[in-house]
Design an enzyme around this catalytic site. Sequence first.
Site, PDB file in Angstrom:
ATOM      1  N   HIS A   1      78.510 -34.164 -42.623  1.00 40.61           N
ATOM      2  CA  HIS A   1      79.900 -34.649 -42.557  1.00 40.61           C
ATOM      3  C   HIS A   1      80.348 -34.896 -41.113  1.00 40.61           C
ATOM      4  O   HIS A   1      79.512 -35.132 -40.267  1.00 40.61           O
ATOM      5  CB  HIS A   1      80.807 -33.689 -43.332  1.00 40.61           C
ATOM      6  CG  HIS A   1      80.234 -33.317 -44.666  1.00 40.61           C
ATOM      7  ND1 HIS A   1      80.319 -34.141 -45.764  1.00 40.61           N
ATOM      8  CD2 HIS A   1      79.491 -32.241 -45.066  1.00 40.61           C
ATOM      9  CE1 HIS A   1      79.685 -33.578 -46.787  1.00 40.61           C
ATOM     10  NE2 HIS A   1      79.171 -32.431 -46.394  1.00 40.61           N
TER      11      HIS A   1
ATOM     12  N   GLU B   1      84.050 -27.716 -43.651  1.00 42.37           N
ATOM     13  CA  GLU B   1      82.581 -27.751 -43.605  1.00 42.37           C
ATOM     14  C   GLU B   1      82.075 -28.455 -42.341  1.00 42.37           C
ATOM     15  O   GLU B   1      81.119 -27.999 -41.698  1.00 42.37           O
ATOM     16  CB  GLU B   1      82.027 -28.449 -44.850  1.00 42.37           C
ATOM     17  CG  GLU B   1      80.500 -28.497 -44.895  1.00 42.37           C
ATOM     18  CD  GLU B   1      79.954 -29.260 -46.092  1.00 42.37           C
ATOM     19  OE1 GLU B   1      80.755 -29.756 -46.900  1.00 42.37           O
ATOM     20  OE2 GLU B   1      78.707 -29.348 -46.203  1.00 42.37           O
TER      21      GLU B   1
ATOM     22  N   HIS C   1      74.482 -27.903 -44.236  1.00 42.23           N
ATOM     23  CA  HIS C   1      75.716 -28.022 -45.017  1.00 42.23           C
ATOM     24  C   HIS C   1      76.232 -26.644 -45.421  1.00 42.23           C
ATOM     25  O   HIS C   1      75.537 -25.638 -45.284  1.00 42.23           O
ATOM     26  CB  HIS C   1      75.463 -28.856 -46.282  1.00 42.23           C
ATOM     27  CG  HIS C   1      75.269 -30.308 -46.007  1.00 42.23           C
ATOM     28  ND1 HIS C   1      76.262 -31.244 -46.186  1.00 42.23           N
ATOM     29  CD2 HIS C   1      74.192 -30.986 -45.521  1.00 42.23           C
ATOM     30  CE1 HIS C   1      75.813 -32.440 -45.829  1.00 42.23           C
ATOM     31  NE2 HIS C   1      74.551 -32.322 -45.423  1.00 42.23           N
TER      32      HIS C   1
ATOM     33  N   GLU D   1      72.258 -25.136 -47.635  1.00 40.70           N
ATOM     34  CA  GLU D   1      73.658 -24.830 -47.972  1.00 40.70           C
ATOM     35  C   GLU D   1      73.838 -23.333 -47.715  1.00 40.70           C
ATOM     36  O   GLU D   1      73.483 -22.496 -48.540  1.00 40.70           O
ATOM     37  CB  GLU D   1      73.931 -25.134 -49.450  1.00 40.70           C
ATOM     38  CG  GLU D   1      73.724 -26.586 -49.853  1.00 40.70           C
ATOM     39  CD  GLU D   1      74.964 -27.455 -49.626  1.00 40.70           C
ATOM     40  OE1 GLU D   1      76.000 -26.901 -49.211  1.00 40.70           O
ATOM     41  OE2 GLU D   1      74.870 -28.666 -49.864  1.00 40.70           O
TER      42      GLU D   1
HETATM   43 ZN    ZN Z   1      78.048 -30.975 -47.294  1.00 38.28          ZN
END
Ligand code: ZN
Length: 244
Positions: free
Chosen positions: A76, A90, A144, A207
Amino acid sequence: MKVGKLLLTALICCSLTGMAAPAFAEKEIADEPMWDSAPAPKNYSPEKKKAAEEMVINQKSFTLAANPIIVIDPGHGGDDPGALGNGLKEKDLTLDIGLRSKNYIVANYPATVYMTRSSDTTVALSTRASYANSKNANFFVSMHINAASLSSANGVETYNYPGSTTGRRLATETYNQLRNSFSNDRGVKEAEFYVLKYTNMPASLGETGFITNASDASQLAQSSFRQTLATQYATGMHRYWWGF
Ligand SMILES: [Zn+2]
């Protein structure tokens, strides 16, 4: 739809066996952009992807390139904040972890590290992949933070593209380090994420915790925790490339 089918299957199985139906309240696959979210980058080469897979399987990489070129992809950024929760974004967490990981690697290993972004800027999916391809990177690690509508969902998971043996090894080596920071190990998974498909080299996506979980978020808000995650990513990459 997929979860619905799973739930239906689970209900049928459980009604047949008389067991209680499990709760499918959490998404199985993280909500990241899939391969069909954007057109392929112009320099994507399925042949190069395949060759990289075979080269590393044969372990020729150790003689061809002792010092790897690594591309780190903080998820992002800019106009795309990614997941939001508990006062965190995030995009801020991924950038901080990514930069810390790069700094750790270049200070400790003979490696070259490039970042798809080094500040809070918007970077298109195709640009992330084409950048890694243009650098002829040996491998690619996307970072992420997870999110779920159920605030109790928590823990760590990593991903590789379905069928990629080298991606699987990269995802597993990073996962084996990162799991030391979490009490909930969600496993190494497969998903057709854009950045895993259109990079010409072995690729994985991590993640590290749920921004929507109060406990994970309070950890992620601490710079010492993010430094630990960054070091664990780096250690996993080292194990992937050098084998120890
Ligand atoms: Zn993400």
